[in-house]
Design a protein around this motif. Structure first.
Motif, PDB file in Angstrom:
ATOM      1  N   HIS A 155     -37.751  24.419 103.519  1.00  0.00           N
ATOM      2  CA  HIS A 155     -37.826  25.030 102.192  1.00  0.00           C
ATOM      3  C   HIS A 155     -36.458  25.153 101.527  1.00  0.00           C
ATOM      4  CE1 HIS A 155     -41.850  27.164 103.405  1.00  0.00           C
ATOM      5  NE2 HIS A 155     -41.998  25.872 103.134  1.00  0.00           N
ATOM      6  N   TRP A 156     -35.396  24.929 102.292  1.00  0.00           N
ATOM      7  CA  TRP A 156     -34.056  25.138 101.758  1.00  0.00           C
ATOM      8  C   TRP A 156     -33.752  24.188 100.599  1.00  0.00           C
ATOM      9  CZ3 TRP A 156     -30.585  25.885 106.736  1.00  0.00           C
ATOM     10  CH2 TRP A 156     -31.010  27.056 107.384  1.00  0.00           C
ATOM     11  N   VAL A 157     -34.239  22.958 100.715  1.00  0.00           N
ATOM     12  CA  VAL A 157     -33.959  21.986  99.656  1.00  0.00           C
ATOM     13  C   VAL A 157     -34.568  22.427  98.331  1.00  0.00           C
ATOM     14  CG1 VAL A 157     -35.993  20.562 100.123  1.00  0.00           C
ATOM     15  CG2 VAL A 157     -33.962  19.524  99.097  1.00  0.00           C
ATOM     16  N   HIS A 158     -35.685  23.164  98.402  1.00  0.00           N
ATOM     17  CA  HIS A 158     -36.331  23.656  97.189  1.00  0.00           C
ATOM     18  C   HIS A 158     -35.646  24.912  96.661  1.00  0.00           C
ATOM     19  CE1 HIS A 158     -39.477  20.736  97.911  1.00  0.00           C
ATOM     20  NE2 HIS A 158     -39.706  21.247  99.110  1.00  0.00           N
ATOM     21  N   ALA A 159     -34.831  25.547  97.498  1.00  0.00           N
ATOM     22  CA  ALA A 159     -34.113  26.744  97.062  1.00  0.00           C
ATOM     23  C   ALA A 159     -32.935  26.392  96.163  1.00  0.00           C
ATOM     24  CB  ALA A 159     -33.612  27.529  98.285  1.00  0.00           C
ATOM     25  N   ILE A 160     -32.483  25.159  96.243  1.00  0.00           N
ATOM     26  CA  ILE A 160     -31.327  24.723  95.452  1.00  0.00           C
ATOM     27  C   ILE A 160     -31.775  24.357  94.042  1.00  0.00           C
ATOM     28  CG2 ILE A 160     -29.490  22.993  95.269  1.00  0.00           C
ATOM     29  CD1 ILE A 160     -29.615  22.705  98.323  1.00  0.00           C
ATOM     30  N   ASP A 161     -31.071  24.880  93.068  1.00  0.00           N
ATOM     31  CA  ASP A 161     -31.338  24.531  91.667  1.00  0.00           C
ATOM     32  C   ASP A 161     -30.622  23.204  91.386  1.00  0.00           C
ATOM     33  OD1 ASP A 161     -31.475  24.249  88.926  1.00  0.00           O
ATOM     34  OD2 ASP A 161     -31.194  26.374  88.507  1.00  0.00           O
ATOM     35  N   TRP A 162     -31.362  22.110  91.554  1.00  0.00           N
ATOM     36  CA  TRP A 162     -30.750  20.785  91.445  1.00  0.00           C
ATOM     37  C   TRP A 162     -30.336  20.456  90.020  1.00  0.00           C
ATOM     38  CZ3 TRP A 162     -28.912  18.753  95.584  1.00  0.00           C
ATOM     39  CH2 TRP A 162     -29.489  19.047  96.814  1.00  0.00           C
ATOM     40  N   HIS A 163     -31.015  21.055  89.050  1.00  0.00           N
ATOM     41  CA  HIS A 163     -30.597  20.843  87.659  1.00  0.00           C
ATOM     42  C   HIS A 163     -29.178  21.377  87.449  1.00  0.00           C
ATOM     43  CE1 HIS A 163     -30.904  20.521  83.291  1.00  0.00           C
ATOM     44  NE2 HIS A 163     -30.375  21.737  83.219  1.00  0.00           N
ATOM     45  N   THR A 164     -28.908  22.554  88.015  1.00  0.00           N
ATOM     46  CA  THR A 164     -27.564  23.140  87.913  1.00  0.00           C
ATOM     47  C   THR A 164     -26.538  22.286  88.640  1.00  0.00           C
ATOM     48  OG1 THR A 164     -28.430  25.395  87.733  1.00  0.00           O
ATOM     49  CG2 THR A 164     -26.150  25.158  88.485  1.00  0.00           C
ATOM     50  N   ILE A 165     -26.875  21.812  89.818  1.00  0.00           N
ATOM     51  CA  ILE A 165     -25.947  21.004  90.621  1.00  0.00           C
ATOM     52  C   ILE A 165     -25.625  19.697  89.900  1.00  0.00           C
ATOM     53  CG2 ILE A 165     -25.641  19.761  92.793  1.00  0.00           C
ATOM     54  CD1 ILE A 165     -25.502  22.793  93.065  1.00  0.00           C
ATOM     55  N   ILE A 166     -26.652  19.035  89.366  1.00  0.00           N
ATOM     56  CA  ILE A 166     -26.442  17.767  88.663  1.00  0.00           C
ATOM     57  C   ILE A 166     -25.627  17.983  87.391  1.00  0.00           C
ATOM     58  CG2 ILE A 166     -27.614  15.923  87.390  1.00  0.00           C
ATOM     59  CD1 ILE A 166     -29.908  16.191  89.451  1.00  0.00           C
ATOM     60  N   THR A 167     -25.952  19.044  86.642  1.00  0.00           N
ATOM     61  CA  THR A 167     -25.201  19.357  85.426  1.00  0.00           C
ATOM     62  C   THR A 167     -23.742  19.642  85.746  1.00  0.00           C
ATOM     63  OG1 THR A 167     -27.194  20.301  84.418  1.00  0.00           O
ATOM     64  CG2 THR A 167     -25.067  20.873  83.426  1.00  0.00           C
ATOM     65  N   LEU A 168     -23.524  20.413  86.796  1.00  0.00           N
ATOM     66  CA  LEU A 168     -22.162  20.749  87.214  1.00  0.00           C
ATOM     67  C   LEU A 168     -21.394  19.501  87.626  1.00  0.00           C
ATOM     68  CD1 LEU A 168     -20.164  23.047  87.767  1.00  0.00           C
ATOM     69  CD2 LEU A 168     -21.139  23.256  90.062  1.00  0.00           C
ATOM     70  N   ALA A 169     -22.044  18.604  88.369  1.00  0.00           N
ATOM     71  CA  ALA A 169     -21.388  17.371  88.814  1.00  0.00           C
ATOM     72  C   ALA A 169     -20.978  16.516  87.621  1.00  0.00           C
ATOM     73  CB  ALA A 169     -22.324  16.585  89.738  1.00  0.00           C
ATOM     74  N   GLY A 170     -21.875  16.381  86.652  1.00  0.00           N
ATOM     75  CA  GLY A 170     -21.554  15.591  85.466  1.00  0.00           C
ATOM     76  C   GLY A 170     -20.402  16.180  84.671  1.00  0.00           C
ATOM     77  N   LEU A 171     -20.408  17.502  84.484  1.00  0.00           N
ATOM     78  CA  LEU A 171     -19.337  18.154  83.739  1.00  0.00           C
ATOM     79  C   LEU A 171     -17.998  18.059  84.464  1.00  0.00           C
ATOM     80  CD1 LEU A 171     -21.246  21.343  82.518  1.00  0.00           C
ATOM     81  CD2 LEU A 171     -20.524  19.381  81.143  1.00  0.00           C
ATOM     82  N   MET A 172     -18.033  18.146  85.787  1.00  0.00           N
ATOM     83  CA  MET A 172     -16.807  18.013  86.568  1.00  0.00           C
ATOM     84  C   MET A 172     -16.183  16.639  86.373  1.00  0.00           C
ATOM     85  SD  MET A 172     -18.005  19.941  90.088  1.00  0.00           S
ATOM     86  CE  MET A 172     -16.601  19.420  91.055  1.00  0.00           C
ATOM     87  N   MET A 173     -17.006  15.597  86.367  1.00  0.00           N
ATOM     88  CA  MET A 173     -16.489  14.245  86.170  1.00  0.00           C
ATOM     89  C   MET A 173     -15.935  14.064  84.762  1.00  0.00           C
ATOM     90  SD  MET A 173     -19.062  11.664  88.234  1.00  0.00           S
ATOM     91  CE  MET A 173     -20.631  12.448  87.903  1.00  0.00           C
ATOM     92  N   LEU A 174     -16.659  14.577  83.782  1.00  0.00           N
ATOM     93  CA  LEU A 174     -16.243  14.392  82.384  1.00  0.00           C
ATOM     94  C   LEU A 174     -14.944  15.122  82.076  1.00  0.00           C
ATOM     95  CD1 LEU A 174     -19.781  14.716  80.793  1.00  0.00           C
ATOM     96  CD2 LEU A 174     -18.347  12.674  80.738  1.00  0.00           C
ATOM     97  N   THR A 175     -14.827  16.370  82.513  1.00  0.00           N
ATOM     98  CA  THR A 175     -13.596  17.124  82.231  1.00  0.00           C
ATOM     99  C   THR A 175     -12.415  16.577  83.025  1.00  0.00           C
ATOM    100  OG1 THR A 175     -14.286  18.772  83.882  1.00  0.00           O
ATOM    101  CG2 THR A 175     -14.748  19.260  81.577  1.00  0.00           C
ATOM    102  N   LYS A 176     -12.672  16.109  84.232  1.00  0.00           N
ATOM    103  CA  LYS A 176     -11.591  15.504  85.018  1.00  0.00           C
ATOM    104  C   LYS A 176     -11.125  14.209  84.350  1.00  0.00           C
ATOM    105  CE  LYS A 176     -10.060  16.750  88.288  1.00  0.00           C
ATOM    106  NZ  LYS A 176      -8.816  17.530  88.563  1.00  0.00           N
ATOM    107  N   GLY A 177     -12.055  13.461  83.765  1.00  0.00           N
ATOM    108  CA  GLY A 177     -11.671  12.248  83.049  1.00  0.00           C
ATOM    109  C   GLY A 177     -10.761  12.554  81.871  1.00  0.00           C
ATOM    110  N   VAL A 178     -11.110  13.577  81.076  1.00  0.00           N
ATOM    111  CA  VAL A 178     -10.263  13.962  79.943  1.00  0.00           C
ATOM    112  C   VAL A 178      -8.913  14.464  80.442  1.00  0.00           C
ATOM    113  CG1 VAL A 178     -10.032  15.495  77.947  1.00  0.00           C
ATOM    114  CG2 VAL A 178     -12.264  14.528  78.528  1.00  0.00           C
ATOM    115  N   GLU A 179      -8.921  15.238  81.519  1.00  0.00           N
ATOM    116  CA  GLU A 179      -7.669  15.758  82.081  1.00  0.00           C
ATOM    117  C   GLU A 179      -6.740  14.631  82.516  1.00  0.00           C
ATOM    118  OE1 GLU A 179      -6.238  18.292  86.017  1.00  0.00           O
ATOM    119  OE2 GLU A 179      -8.292  18.490  85.305  1.00  0.00           O
ATOM    120  N   LEU A 180      -7.281  13.637  83.241  1.00  0.00           N
ATOM    121  CA  LEU A 180      -6.457  12.529  83.724  1.00  0.00           C
ATOM    122  C   LEU A 180      -6.062  11.569  82.609  1.00  0.00           C
ATOM    123  CD1 LEU A 180      -8.127  11.683  87.170  1.00  0.00           C
ATOM    124  CD2 LEU A 180      -6.128  13.096  86.708  1.00  0.00           C
TER     125      LEU A 180
END
Length: 372
Positions: free
Chosen positions: A35-60
Motif C-alpha cells: 500500500h505504500w506506493v499508493h500513499a505517495i502523492d505522485w502528482h506532487t512528486i512529478i510536478t516537483l521533479a519537473g520544476l526542479m529541472m526547469l529552475t535548474k536549467g534557468v540557473e545554469l
C-alpha cells in the motif's frame, strides 16, 4: 559522475532520519508495504521533479546572474530588497502555488549572494514564510486550499473573500517583521566581479519546456510532460540533470509513506473518532497541531474524513504551515535549496513566533466573524 549523483543521498541526514522513523512506525502500524506506493502523492512528486529541472536549467543558463545584477542596482539598501523579494514570493504564491513561487524566488535570491553582501539565509526563511502567507489567499495557492475548495462548494471568489482577513493580517505582520529584521543598510555592489555570460538558447528552451509541462499538468498528462522536459534537457543540456538534488524527491516520497504509517496507528485512529464532537477551539488547535507533525496537506486530507470543509478548518491548516519544519512542504523545499545546515535551526527562530501570532490572529478573526 555516478559519485556526484549518489553523494546527496549519502549526506542527507534528514532523509536518513525519515527512513529511521519509517522503520519504527512499521512495527507500530499495520505493515502493508504493497500500500505504500499508493500513499505517495505522485502528482506532487512529478510536478516537483519537473520544476526542479526547469529552475535548474534557468540557473545554469546564467540568467539569474543577469536578473540579479539588475535588481541589486535597482534597490540601494538591504531592507527594500528584502521587502520586495518577500512581497514577490507572497504574490507569486497566490496564483502559481507556494512551491512554484519558491522555485522562482529562491534561486534568484541565492544568485544575489554572489553580487552583494546580504543575509541569504534570513531572506530565504522570510520567503518560505511569505509563500505560506500568500498562498492561503486563493483556492489555488496551495494543495490544502485546492482540497478545501473542492469540498466546500464555494466559488473561486467566495473562497478567496473568506480568506482575505487572515491572509492580509498575516502578510502585513510579516512585512512589519521584515522591516525590523533587515536594516536600512546600503548594498555594496561587487564591481570587480566579472559579468557572467548567459545562454539565451537555454533560457528560451526552459520557457518552452515550462509551457509544455504546465499544459501537460492541466491535461492530467503529467508523466508525459515530465518525459518531454527530461528528454529535452538530456539532448540540450545534460549537466542540468546531473546538477539536481534528486535526494529531495526521495525525501518527499519517504515523508508521504511516514505520514501514511502515522495515520494507520490504531491509537491515532481511535483518538480521531471523536473529532466531530470537538468544540471550535479544539478543532482549530487540532488542525494546527496535526500540521506541525504530519504537514498541513495530509492533515487536511485526514480531518476532511471527519469534519466539513469549513472556514475554521481552512484557517487552522493554513496557519499550521508555520511553526515546525514539517508544517508545510514549502518549508522543506526552501530550506533544502539554501544548501546550508545552519538554516534549519534558524528557521524556527522566526517560524515559531509566526505560528503563535498567526494562531492568535486567526482565532480572533473567527470570533469576530462569528459576532457579525
Amino acid at each position: 559522475m555516478l559519485l556526484n549523483l549518489v553523494r546527496p543521498f549519502a549526506r542527507d541526514r534528514f532523509l536518513h532520519l525519515l527512513l529511521i522513523v519509517g522503520v519504527i512506525l512499521s512495527f507500530a502500524a499495520p505493515f502493508q508495504p504493497q500500500h505504500w506506493v499508493h500513499a505517495i502523492d505522485w502528482h506532487t512528486i512529478i510536478t516537483l521533479a519537473g520544476l526542479m529541472m526547469l529552475t535548474k536549467g534557468v540557473e545554469l543558463s546564467g540568467y539569474f546572474d543577469v536578473l540579479g545584477r539588475r535588481m541589486v542596482k535597482r534597490f540601494d539598501n538591504e531592507r527594500t530588497l528584502a521587502i520586495f523579494l518577500v512581497s514577490a514570493a507572497a504574490l507569486l504564491s497566490t496564483f502559481l502555488t507556494n512551491d512554484v513561487a519558491l522555485f522562482i524566488i529562491v534561486p534568484l535570491t541565492i544568485t544575489l549572494k554572489k553580487l552583494c553582501a546580504i543575509p541569504i539565509n534570513r531572506l530565504i526563511i522570510f520567503e518560505a514564510l511569505a509563500v505560506n502567507a500568500g498562498s492561503m489567499l486563493t483556492p489555488i495557492g496551495n494543495p490544502q486550499n485546492i482540497l478545501l475548495w473542492g469540498r466546500s462548494g464555494l466559488s473561486f471568489g467566495e473562497f478567496t473573500w473568506q480568506m482575505v482577513p487572515l491572509a492580509l493580517a498575516i502578510m502585513f505582520s510579516l512585512l512589519v517583521l521584515c522591516w525590523f529584521c533587515f536594516p536600512h543598510k546600503k548594498l555594496t555592489y561587487h564591481a570587480h566581479d566579472k559579468l557572467h555570460d548567459w545562454q539565451p538558447r537555454l533560457v528560451m528552451s526552459c520557457v518552452a519546456f515550462y509551457i509544455i509541462f504546465i499544459v501537460a499538468l492541466e491535461l492530467k498528462q503529467e508523466i508525459w510532460g515530465l518525459a518531454v522536459v527530461a528528454v529535452g534537457f538530456l539532448l540540450l543540456a545534460r549537466r542540468v540533470l546531473l546538477s539536481i538534488d534528486w535526494s529531495l524527491l526521495l525525501v518527499f516520497m519517504v515523508m508521504f509513506i511516514d505520514v501514511y504509517l502515522i495515520t494507520q496507528l490504531p491509537v491515532l485512529q481511535q483518538a480521531l473518532s471523536g473529532i466531530n464532537q470537538l468544540p471550535a477551539g479544539g478543532l482549530f488547535a487540532l488542525g494546527i497541531g496535526l500540521s506541525q507533525f504530519i504537514s498541513n496537506v495530509p492533515s487536511t486530507i485526514l480531518l476532511l474524513n471527519y469534519v466539513p470543509a469549513s472556514l475554521l478548518l481552512a484557517f487552522a491548516v493554513n496557519i499550521g504551515g508555520f511553526g515546525l519544519l514539517p508544517g508545510s512542504l514549502a518549508n522543506l523545499i526552501a530550506l533544502r535549496m539554501a544548501n546550508d545546515r545552519r538554516i534549519w535551526i534558524r528557521f524556527h527562530y522566526y517560524s515559531l513566533p509566526m505560528l503563535l501570532w498567526s494562531a492568535l490572529l486567526g482565532y480572533g478573526i473567527l470570533l469576530l466573524l462569528k459576532q457579525l
